[in-house]
Design an enzyme around this catalytic site. Structure first.
Site, PDB file in Angstrom:
ATOM      1  N   LYS A 177      -3.541   7.545 -17.304  1.00  0.00           N
ATOM      2  CA  LYS A 177      -2.563   6.458 -17.388  1.00  0.00           C
ATOM      3  C   LYS A 177      -1.908   6.515 -18.746  1.00  0.00           C
ATOM      4  O   LYS A 177      -2.591   6.585 -19.781  1.00  0.00           O
ATOM      5  CB  LYS A 177      -3.279   5.105 -17.217  1.00  0.00           C
ATOM      6  CG  LYS A 177      -2.335   3.934 -17.251  1.00  0.00           C
ATOM      7  CD  LYS A 177      -1.733   3.658 -15.895  1.00  0.00           C
ATOM      8  CE  LYS A 177      -0.495   2.773 -15.951  1.00  0.00           C
ATOM      9  NZ  LYS A 177       0.767   3.521 -16.186  1.00  0.00           N
ATOM     10  N   GLN A 214      -4.013   7.253 -26.340  1.00  0.00           N
ATOM     11  CA  GLN A 214      -4.041   6.461 -25.107  1.00  0.00           C
ATOM     12  C   GLN A 214      -5.447   6.366 -24.520  1.00  0.00           C
ATOM     13  O   GLN A 214      -5.813   5.348 -23.923  1.00  0.00           O
ATOM     14  CB  GLN A 214      -3.086   7.111 -24.084  1.00  0.00           C
ATOM     15  CG  GLN A 214      -2.650   6.182 -22.960  1.00  0.00           C
ATOM     16  CD  GLN A 214      -1.498   5.280 -23.339  1.00  0.00           C
ATOM     17  OE1 GLN A 214      -0.522   5.729 -23.936  1.00  0.00           O
ATOM     18  NE2 GLN A 214      -1.586   4.007 -23.004  1.00  0.00           N
ATOM     19  N   LYS A 243      -7.140   3.531 -26.464  1.00  0.00           N
ATOM     20  CA  LYS A 243      -6.411   2.285 -26.201  1.00  0.00           C
ATOM     21  C   LYS A 243      -6.780   1.758 -24.815  1.00  0.00           C
ATOM     22  O   LYS A 243      -7.109   0.585 -24.646  1.00  0.00           O
ATOM     23  CB  LYS A 243      -4.908   2.569 -26.264  1.00  0.00           C
ATOM     24  CG  LYS A 243      -4.028   1.362 -26.012  1.00  0.00           C
ATOM     25  CD  LYS A 243      -2.580   1.750 -25.724  1.00  0.00           C
ATOM     26  CE  LYS A 243      -1.976   2.584 -26.820  1.00  0.00           C
ATOM     27  NZ  LYS A 243      -0.500   2.729 -26.668  1.00  0.00           N
ATOM     28  N   LYS A 271      -0.312  11.204 -21.161  1.00  0.00           N
ATOM     29  CA  LYS A 271       1.031  10.915 -21.677  1.00  0.00           C
ATOM     30  C   LYS A 271       1.951  12.047 -21.257  1.00  0.00           C
ATOM     31  O   LYS A 271       1.501  13.165 -21.018  1.00  0.00           O
ATOM     32  CB  LYS A 271       1.009  10.843 -23.209  1.00  0.00           C
ATOM     33  CG  LYS A 271       2.195  10.120 -23.800  1.00  0.00           C
ATOM     34  CD  LYS A 271       1.960   8.627 -23.832  1.00  0.00           C
ATOM     35  CE  LYS A 271       3.177   7.853 -24.267  1.00  0.00           C
ATOM     36  NZ  LYS A 271       2.842   6.440 -24.509  1.00  0.00           N
ATOM     37  N   ASP A 275       8.032   4.588 -21.951  1.00  0.00           N
ATOM     38  CA  ASP A 275       7.793   4.686 -23.396  1.00  0.00           C
ATOM     39  C   ASP A 275       9.193   4.811 -23.995  1.00  0.00           C
ATOM     40  O   ASP A 275      10.176   4.391 -23.359  1.00  0.00           O
ATOM     41  CB  ASP A 275       6.886   5.893 -23.725  1.00  0.00           C
ATOM     42  CG  ASP A 275       6.331   5.841 -25.155  1.00  0.00           C
ATOM     43  OD1 ASP A 275       5.342   5.156 -25.388  1.00  0.00           O
ATOM     44  OD2 ASP A 275       6.925   6.490 -26.055  1.00  0.00           O
TER      45      ASP A 275
HETATM   46  P1  NDP Z   1      12.535   2.007 -26.762  1.00  0.00           P
HETATM   47  O1  NDP Z   1      13.138   3.290 -26.371  1.00  0.00           O
HETATM   48  O2  NDP Z   1      12.760   0.802 -25.908  1.00  0.00           O
HETATM   49  O3  NDP Z   1      12.964   1.607 -28.251  1.00  0.00           O
HETATM   50  C1  NDP Z   1      12.679   2.448 -29.315  1.00  0.00           C
HETATM   51  C2  NDP Z   1      13.255   1.836 -30.577  1.00  0.00           C
HETATM   52  O4  NDP Z   1      12.778   2.568 -31.691  1.00  0.00           O
HETATM   53  C3  NDP Z   1      14.763   1.899 -30.635  1.00  0.00           C
HETATM   54  O5  NDP Z   1      15.254   0.830 -31.390  1.00  0.00           O
HETATM   55  C4  NDP Z   1      14.992   3.223 -31.338  1.00  0.00           C
HETATM   56  O6  NDP Z   1      16.242   3.318 -31.992  1.00  0.00           O
HETATM   57  C5  NDP Z   1      13.870   3.239 -32.332  1.00  0.00           C
HETATM   58  N1  NDP Z   1      13.490   4.630 -32.604  1.00  0.00           N
HETATM   59  C6  NDP Z   1      12.986   5.515 -31.722  1.00  0.00           C
HETATM   60  N2  NDP Z   1      12.801   6.708 -32.314  1.00  0.00           N
HETATM   61  C7  NDP Z   1      13.188   6.542 -33.583  1.00  0.00           C
HETATM   62  C8  NDP Z   1      13.235   7.395 -34.684  1.00  0.00           C
HETATM   63  N3  NDP Z   1      12.842   8.681 -34.592  1.00  0.00           N
HETATM   64  N4  NDP Z   1      13.668   6.905 -35.856  1.00  0.00           N
HETATM   65  C9  NDP Z   1      14.067   5.616 -35.963  1.00  0.00           C
HETATM   66  N5  NDP Z   1      14.061   4.750 -34.935  1.00  0.00           N
HETATM   67  C10 NDP Z   1      13.619   5.217 -33.774  1.00  0.00           C
HETATM   68  O7  NDP Z   1      10.962   2.295 -26.902  1.00  0.00           O
HETATM   69  P2  NDP Z   1       9.744   1.263 -26.894  1.00  0.00           P
HETATM   70  O8  NDP Z   1      10.134  -0.008 -27.533  1.00  0.00           O
HETATM   71  O9  NDP Z   1       9.173   1.251 -25.541  1.00  0.00           O
HETATM   72  O10 NDP Z   1       8.698   2.040 -27.824  1.00  0.00           O
HETATM   73  C11 NDP Z   1       8.602   1.819 -29.230  1.00  0.00           C
HETATM   74  C12 NDP Z   1       7.240   2.266 -29.718  1.00  0.00           C
HETATM   75  O11 NDP Z   1       6.229   1.507 -29.041  1.00  0.00           O
HETATM   76  C13 NDP Z   1       6.880   3.726 -29.450  1.00  0.00           C
HETATM   77  O12 NDP Z   1       6.039   4.186 -30.490  1.00  0.00           O
HETATM   78  C14 NDP Z   1       6.071   3.660 -28.162  1.00  0.00           C
HETATM   79  O13 NDP Z   1       5.212   4.779 -28.023  1.00  0.00           O
HETATM   80  C15 NDP Z   1       5.291   2.387 -28.421  1.00  0.00           C
HETATM   81  N6  NDP Z   1       4.735   1.717 -27.245  1.00  0.00           N
HETATM   82  C16 NDP Z   1       5.507   1.391 -26.174  1.00  0.00           C
HETATM   83  C17 NDP Z   1       4.956   0.738 -25.100  1.00  0.00           C
HETATM   84  C18 NDP Z   1       5.754   0.299 -23.924  1.00  0.00           C
HETATM   85  O14 NDP Z   1       5.187  -0.327 -23.027  1.00  0.00           O
HETATM   86  N7  NDP Z   1       7.067   0.537 -23.881  1.00  0.00           N
HETATM   87  C19 NDP Z   1       3.518   0.424 -25.052  1.00  0.00           C
HETATM   88  C20 NDP Z   1       2.803   0.749 -26.275  1.00  0.00           C
HETATM   89  C21 NDP Z   1       3.412   1.380 -27.300  1.00  0.00           C
HETATM   90  P3  NDP Z   1      17.420   4.215 -31.344  1.00  0.00           P
HETATM   91  O15 NDP Z   1      17.843   3.469 -30.114  1.00  0.00           O
HETATM   92  O16 NDP Z   1      18.445   4.290 -32.395  1.00  0.00           O
HETATM   93  O17 NDP Z   1      16.803   5.553 -31.010  1.00  0.00           O
HETATM   94  O1  2IT Z   2       1.927   3.757 -25.294  1.00  0.00           O
HETATM   95  C1  2IT Z   2       1.697   3.064 -24.288  1.00  0.00           C
HETATM   96  O2  2IT Z   2       0.659   2.431 -24.163  1.00  0.00           O
HETATM   97  C2  2IT Z   2       2.748   2.985 -23.261  1.00  0.00           C
HETATM   98  N1  2IT Z   2       3.813   3.561 -23.444  1.00  0.00           N
HETATM   99  C3  2IT Z   2       2.498   2.218 -21.993  1.00  0.00           C
HETATM  100  C4  2IT Z   2       1.693   3.024 -21.014  1.00  0.00           C
HETATM  101  C5  2IT Z   2       1.523   2.428 -19.645  1.00  0.00           C
HETATM  102  O3  2IT Z   2       0.984   3.163 -18.805  1.00  0.00           O
HETATM  103  O4  2IT Z   2       1.894   1.286 -19.394  1.00  0.00           O
END
Ligand code: NDP
Ligand code: 2IT
Length: 449
Positions: free
Chosen positions: A94, A115, A118, A130, A170
């Site tokens: 997952k 993961q 977590k 992943k 993600d």
């Molecule tokens: P999104 O794609 O929705 O948003 C990502 C954000 O981070 C955007 O604002 C983006 O800006 C910025 N960003 C991404 N890459 C870079 C970079 N290299 N440098 C600067 N800014 C960057 O992703 P999420 O919000 O889903 O994910 C954000 C983080 O949270 C990641 O680390 C992800 O692994 C983690 N995460 C996500 C989960 C989920 O359920 N979605 C769960 C747990 C963790 P821009 O648009 O300009 O690229």
């Molecule tokens: O980093 C993470 O935990 C996620 N991007 C969410 C994974 C999931 O299976 O909901």
């Protein structure tokens, strides 16, 4: 990288370096876990005899594939797809899919490795995996995104299944992409297998609160950390980096809990808004228009945009890095500490570099690692799987209450484990040790596989 690897785990770390050349983010994630495990190996000689740590550092399966697709002008593109099925001791693999040009095997492996622990901390029956692609969705039309997702799933489908491997979103993968991926999976397999993906649309198998879960969960986790010191979000200045899924809903919950988020960002720069981020405007710009954070500043009198630069220069009490790995380094950590920041809570996966984590420890800044603080997303994915399996649908209130309980439980487990292993307040050690032991016990029970 800062600090010594304890002698007890040096040989294991050397082997990981040797077997996985050039995968720097994977090395970093493994090292951070290994640094916490010496105390565990002292108490569990069976893990050394059965090479349990070494087995957990080696993915069960790594899939790399070609993803050809055509853009709207007819030009052909070839991307690379990945799925690393890291560990299935606790349940089906997952973890999310990331679409970003920086994606490579080392990044997918670091994310998959994190993961595993977590998912263990959530207490739900899910293993760790992943995936993703070096595809860049920025500026692509819906039709291009759809064709890419269809091509990606045309190869990936054979590896998935509700009892085998269950991807989600993600970076760069949200409800739109999950919809196209699900459609192609259904078409190829001729099965309406709701539990094969999470983060689905609410009208066709998705679960309430999954969209909000990671950000909300990180805020609940921060609240639990503050509670230990008899503090709360009330009246606190908060900085949240990023402006994607995790950031937006982190901001929403911080505001509901009484804090004020004064800055957020994207890869182009950051905005400072002393009146507090206007969430309706942020959602309009980032979620509906898929615009840039600079557009937010243009439409809001109280906001100013800083191109490039470090968002961590903005003084705050609580920092919630929610963009990407290694976005907060030792220098930024020192600035945060000097400006009086008391809590750093990782919304993203591994946003703080090892030297930043060290600086927080030395400055008495309470720090929560992503594998604990951002586990609300995957935990709510597991709740989505539960609802799919029982063909049930829970209310928003019920789902949010479950999420809040899960986050409080994870915090308590990390906090108590840190005390039990002689490092009170060290949530990194607590998360690594508690997550590792749960996985290791299951690995051990399953025999040498
Ligand atoms: P999104 O794609 O929705 O948003 C990502 C954000 O981070 C955007 O604002 C983006 O800006 C910025 N960003 C991404 N890459 C870079 C970079 N290299 N440098 C600067 N800014 C960057 O992703 P999420 O919000 O889903 O994910 C954000 C983080 O949270 C990641 O680390 C992800 O692994 C983690 N995460 C996500 C989960 C989920 O359920 N979605 C769960 C747990 C963790 P821009 O648009 O300009 O690229
Ligand atoms: O980093 C993470 O935990 C996620 N991007 C969410 C994974 C999931 O299976 O909901």
């Amino acid at each position: 990288m800062s600090g010594e690897v304890p002698a007890r785990v040096q040989a294991i770390y050397d082997e990981v370096l040797h077997r996985n050349p050039g995968e720097t983010e994977f090395h970093q994630a493994v090292r951070e876990v290994l640094e916490s495990l010496a105390v565990v190996l002292d108490r569990h000689s069976e893990y050394t005899e059965m090479k349990t740590v070494q087995r957990i550092c080696e993915p069960e399966r790594q899939i790399i594939f070609r993803v050809p697709w055509q853009d709207d002008r007819g030009e052909v593109w070839i991307n690379r797809g990945f799925r690393v099925e890291f560990n299935s001791a606790l349940g089906p693999y997952k973890g999310g899919l990331r679409f970003h040009p920086s994606v490579n095997l080392g990044i997918v492996k670091f994310l998959g490795f994190e993961q595993i622990f977590k998912n263990a901390l959530t207490g739900m029956p899910i293993g760790g995996g992943k995936g993703g692609s070096d595809f860049d969705p920025k500026g692509r039309s819906d039709a291009e995104i759809m064709r890419f997702c269809q091509s990606f799933m045309t190869e990936l489908y054979r590896h998935l299944g509700e009892y085998t491997d269950v991807p989600a979103g993600d970076i760069g993968v949200g409800a739109r992409e999950i919809g196209y991926l699900f459609g192609q999976y259904k078409r190829i397999t001729n099965r309406y297998e709701s539990g094969v993906l999470t983060g689905k649309g609410l009208g066709w198998g998705g679960a309430l609160v999954r969209t909000e879960a990671t950000g909300y969960g990180a805020a609940f986790f921060a609240e639990a950390m503050m509670d230990v010191r008899g503090e709360s979000f009330d009246g606190r200045r908060v900085v949240v980096s990023g402006s994607g899924n995790v950031a937006v809903y982190g901001i929403e919950k911080v505001h509901q809990l009484g804090g004020t988020v004064v800055a957020c960002s994207d890869s182009g720069g950051y905005v400072v808004d002393e009146k507090g981020i206007d969430l309706d405007l942020l959602k309009q710009v980032k979620e509906f228009e898929r615009g840039r954070i600079s557009d937010y500043a243009e439409r809001r009198d109280s906001a100013s945009f800083v191109a490039g630069g470090s968002i961590w220069d903005v003084p705050c009490d609580v920092a919630i890095p929610s963009a990407t790995q290694n976005e907060l380094d030792g220098d930024a950590a020192a600035v945060l500490g000097r400006n009086g920041c008391r809590y750093v809570v990782e919304g993203a996966n591994m946003p703080a570099t090892p030297s930043a984590v060290k600086a927080f420890r030395e400055a008495g800044v309470l720090f929560a690692p992503g594998k604990a603080a951002n586990a609300g997303g995957v935990a709510t994915s597991a709740l989505e799987m539960q609802q799919n399996a029982s063909r049930d649908r829970w209310t928003f209130e019920h789902s949010e209450a479950r999420l809040a309980d899960i986050m409080r439980d994870i915090h308590a487990r990390c906090h108590e484990t840190a005390e039990e292993y002689g490092s009170p307040g060290d949530l990194v050690l607590g998360a690594n040790v508690a997550g590792f032991i749960q996985v290791a016990e299951a690995v051990h029970a399953h025999g040498l596989i």
